[in-house]
Write an enzyme that holds these catalytic residues in place. Structure first.
Site, PDB file in Angstrom:
ATOM      1  CG  HIS A  63     -35.576  21.950  23.495  1.00 32.65           C
ATOM      2  ND1 HIS A  63     -36.611  21.545  22.675  1.00 32.65           N
ATOM      3  CD2 HIS A  63     -34.538  21.115  23.213  1.00 32.65           C
ATOM      4  CE1 HIS A  63     -36.216  20.530  21.942  1.00 32.65           C
ATOM      5  NE2 HIS A  63     -34.972  20.250  22.245  1.00 32.65           N
ATOM      6  CD  GLU A  65     -39.103  26.146  23.432  1.00 32.87           C
ATOM      7  OE1 GLU A  65     -39.710  26.054  22.356  1.00 32.87           O
ATOM      8  OE2 GLU A  65     -37.935  25.727  23.601  1.00 32.87           O
ATOM      9  CB  CYS A  93     -40.386  20.432  20.085  1.00 35.20           C
ATOM     10  SG  CYS A  93     -39.779  20.171  21.775  1.00 35.20           S
ATOM     11  CB  CYS A  96     -41.095  22.788  24.575  1.00 31.21           C
ATOM     12  SG  CYS A  96     -39.290  22.590  24.573  1.00 31.21           S
TER      13      CYS A  96
END
Length: 171
Positions: A63, A65, A93, A96
């Site tokens: 992801h 992040e 999410c 993260c």
């Protein structure tokens, strides 16, 4: 406004850094990735920049992040990012958000909220759990409409492409 009514660019503003994250989200979309961009800023400087690369890297943890956190830690030379701010186009999410707490970010600024899977106040708020050793400030909704539009356009095009592929397979 600056002199003679000219708008000055404030490189410290949430709007400025969020526009940089938007640029990265658009790169993700061009790469066929869910369009999320993230930037980590420390003392006014970007120390981590990334966009989603789950499909590209075949890695569910890639992801925006997570990639930006790894990059920022490398730049700082420490896993603690206590005075850093994360700018991300979509609410993080749970995965993260957990990493954000562990890295001890000072603040998280995001665009569009995620009521289904967001972990910074959307569905749950992992950044403010009383039992954890760190809590982050949260600034939601910065350039939310633009963030939302990028995501909606991406998924609309993806659905249209899938429908077209299905009809071609039937021919």
């Amino acid at each position: 406004m600056g002199k003679e009514g000219i708008k000055m660019i404030d490189h410290q503003s949430d709007e400025h850094w969020m526009s940089e994250a938007m640029r990265l989200a658009k790169k993700a979309a061009q790469a066929g990735e869910v369009p999320v961009g993230a930037i980590i800023v420390h003392e006014g400087n970007a120390i981590g920049r990334a966009y989603n690369q789950v499909e590209t890297l075949k890695d569910a943890t890639a992801h925006a992040e997570m990639l930006a956190l790894t990059q920022a830690q490398s730049v700082i030379g420490d896993w603690r990012l206590t005075e850093s701010v994360l700018y991300v186009t979509k609410e993080p999410c749970p995965m993260c958000a957990g990493a954000i707490v562990h890295c001890r970010l000072k603040r998280v600024v995001f665009g569009v909220s995620d009521g289904k899977a967001g972990a910074c106040g959307g569905a749950i708020n992992l950044l403010a759990l009383p039992g954890l050793n760190h809590r982050c400030e949260i600034t939601p909704g910065i350039r939310a409409e633009e963030s939302k539009a990028i995501l909606q356009d991406f998924f609309r095009e993806k659905r249209a492409h899938n429908r077209l592929s299905l009809t071609e397979d039937l021919d």
